[in-house]
Design an enzyme around this catalytic site. Structure first.
Site, PDB file in Angstrom:
ATOM      1  N   ASN A   1      14.712   1.510  -1.725  1.00 41.50           N
ATOM      2  CA  ASN A   1      15.365   2.419  -1.168  1.00 41.50           C
ATOM      3  C   ASN A   1      16.709   2.747  -1.912  1.00 41.50           C
ATOM      4  O   ASN A   1      17.231   1.977  -2.483  1.00 41.50           O
ATOM      5  CB  ASN A   1      15.622   2.073   0.320  1.00 41.50           C
ATOM      6  CG  ASN A   1      16.234   0.882   0.595  1.00 41.50           C
ATOM      7  OD1 ASN A   1      16.043  -0.142  -0.310  1.00 41.50           O
ATOM      8  ND2 ASN A   1      16.893   0.778   1.687  1.00 41.50           N
TER       9      ASN A   1
ATOM     10  N   GLU B   1      19.797   4.883  -0.722  1.00 44.90           N
ATOM     11  CA  GLU B   1      20.721   5.572   0.212  1.00 44.90           C
ATOM     12  C   GLU B   1      21.950   6.607  -0.359  1.00 44.90           C
ATOM     13  O   GLU B   1      21.840   6.523  -1.522  1.00 44.90           O
ATOM     14  CB  GLU B   1      21.496   4.542   1.202  1.00 44.90           C
ATOM     15  CG  GLU B   1      20.328   3.655   1.764  1.00 44.90           C
ATOM     16  CD  GLU B   1      20.830   2.564   2.860  1.00 44.90           C
ATOM     17  OE1 GLU B   1      22.083   2.363   2.860  1.00 44.90           O
ATOM     18  OE2 GLU B   1      19.976   2.279   3.441  1.00 44.90           O
TER      19      GLU B   1
ATOM     20  N   CYS C   1      13.248   6.312   1.152  1.00 41.08           N
ATOM     21  CA  CYS C   1      12.916   5.061   1.217  1.00 41.08           C
ATOM     22  C   CYS C   1      11.983   4.472   0.051  1.00 41.08           C
ATOM     23  O   CYS C   1      11.755   5.255  -0.960  1.00 41.08           O
ATOM     24  CB  CYS C   1      11.755   5.204   2.449  1.00 41.08           C
ATOM     25  SG  CYS C   1      12.216   5.416   4.194  1.00 41.08           S
TER      26      CYS C   1
ATOM     27  N   GLU D   1       9.176   2.871  -0.385  1.00 44.62           N
ATOM     28  CA  GLU D   1       7.704   3.316  -0.460  1.00 44.62           C
ATOM     29  C   GLU D   1       7.740   4.891  -1.111  1.00 44.62           C
ATOM     30  O   GLU D   1       6.742   5.110  -2.104  1.00 44.62           O
ATOM     31  CB  GLU D   1       6.835   3.489   0.961  1.00 44.62           C
ATOM     32  CG  GLU D   1       6.847   2.121   1.729  1.00 44.62           C
ATOM     33  CD  GLU D   1       8.126   2.111   2.487  1.00 44.62           C
ATOM     34  OE1 GLU D   1       9.265   2.270   2.077  1.00 44.62           O
ATOM     35  OE2 GLU D   1       7.740   1.144   3.668  1.00 44.62           O
TER      36      GLU D   1
ATOM     37  N   CYS E   1       7.824   3.775   7.342  1.00 43.31           N
ATOM     38  CA  CYS E   1       8.354   4.712   8.397  1.00 43.31           C
ATOM     39  C   CYS E   1       7.061   5.762   8.387  1.00 43.31           C
ATOM     40  O   CYS E   1       6.418   6.111   7.594  1.00 43.31           O
ATOM     41  CB  CYS E   1       9.604   5.192   7.963  1.00 43.31           C
ATOM     42  SG  CYS E   1       9.608   6.569   6.866  1.00 43.31           S
TER      43      CYS E   1
ATOM     44  N   CYS F   1       6.971   8.109   5.359  1.00 43.74           N
ATOM     45  CA  CYS F   1       6.239   7.305   4.088  1.00 43.74           C
ATOM     46  C   CYS F   1       4.672   7.004   4.174  1.00 43.74           C
ATOM     47  O   CYS F   1       3.899   7.264   3.567  1.00 43.74           O
ATOM     48  CB  CYS F   1       6.979   5.969   3.787  1.00 43.74           C
ATOM     49  SG  CYS F   1       8.681   6.033   3.177  1.00 43.74           S
TER      50      CYS F   1
HETATM   51  N1  THU Z   1      13.756   2.347   4.831  1.00 42.86           N
HETATM   52  C1  THU Z   1      12.671   2.122   3.700  1.00 42.86           C
HETATM   53  O1  THU Z   1      13.001   2.091   2.474  1.00 42.86           O
HETATM   54  N2  THU Z   1      11.460   2.308   4.156  1.00 42.86           N
HETATM   55  C2  THU Z   1      10.902   2.418   5.335  1.00 42.86           C
HETATM   56  O2  THU Z   1       9.697   2.422   5.501  1.00 42.86           O
HETATM   57  C3  THU Z   1      11.828   2.269   6.416  1.00 42.86           C
HETATM   58  C4  THU Z   1      13.251   2.512   6.100  1.00 42.86           C
HETATM   59  C5  THU Z   1      15.031   2.217   4.096  1.00 42.86           C
HETATM   60  C6  THU Z   1      15.870   3.565   4.576  1.00 42.86           C
HETATM   61  C7  THU Z   1      17.055   3.136   4.633  1.00 42.86           C
HETATM   62  O3  THU Z   1      17.611   3.020   3.358  1.00 42.86           O
HETATM   63  C8  THU Z   1      16.752   1.755   5.288  1.00 42.86           C
HETATM   64  O4  THU Z   1      15.685   1.436   5.078  1.00 42.86           O
HETATM   65  C9  THU Z   1      17.347   1.825   6.635  1.00 42.86           C
HETATM   66  O5  THU Z   1      16.696   2.744   7.305  1.00 42.86           O
END
Ligand code: THU
Length: 129
Positions: A44, A46, A55, A57, A88, A91
């Site tokens: 991920n 941010e 994310c 994925e 999520c 994804c």
């Molecule tokens: N996140 C992912 O990398 N994958 C997911 O399927 C759900 C959330 C990350 C996004 C963000 O950086 C952190 O997790 C909190 O939501």
């Protein structure tokens, strides 16, 4: 050919170590296994706007497509926390874009793990056909 889960999980853990998550501190790593056996990873990433965050994925899928892969067999996803997080909704839809069903292994560094089929996580994915 069977899936070498330990290798895929190790790649996901290495990717988790590269996560950029200064806002949530929730680090995620993903390792995507392509049809030809290549492993493509993602973490991920941010952003201060929050909404521009990507994310792990999707980072993996977009990297794989950019490298010429459009067929996937499996993905291993490692998350922070006691219970493995599942991909999520966005994804799930992005993974489903590439047609065939795949195994989705979600785990934590502490050893909790759960395997799903993508079609379980996202029945009735949107398609234009
Ligand atoms: N996140 C992912 O990398 N994958 C997911 O399927 C759900 C959330 C990350 C996004 C963000 O950086 C952190 O997790 C909190 O939501």
């Amino acid at each position: 050919m069977s899936i070498d889960w330990p290798v895929l999980k190790a790649a996901a853990l290495a990717a988790q170590g590269r996560a950029y998550a200064p806002y949530s501190d929730y680090k995620v790593g993903a390792a995507l296994l392509t049809a030809d056996g290549t492993i493509v990873t993602g973490c991920n990433v941010e952003n201060a706007t929050f909404g521009a965050t990507c994310c792990a994925e999707r980072t993996a899928v977009f990297s794989a497509v950019a490298a010429g892969h459009q067929s996937f067999r499996a993905i291993a996803v490692v998350t922070t926390g006691a219970e493995p997080g599942t991909p999520c909704g966005i994804c799930r839809q992005v993974l489903a874009e590439f047609g065939s069903d795949m195994d989705v292994l979600c785990f934590t560094p502490d050893g909790a793990e759960q395997v799903y089929r993508l079609s379980q996580l996202l029945p009735f994915a949107f398609t234009l056909t």
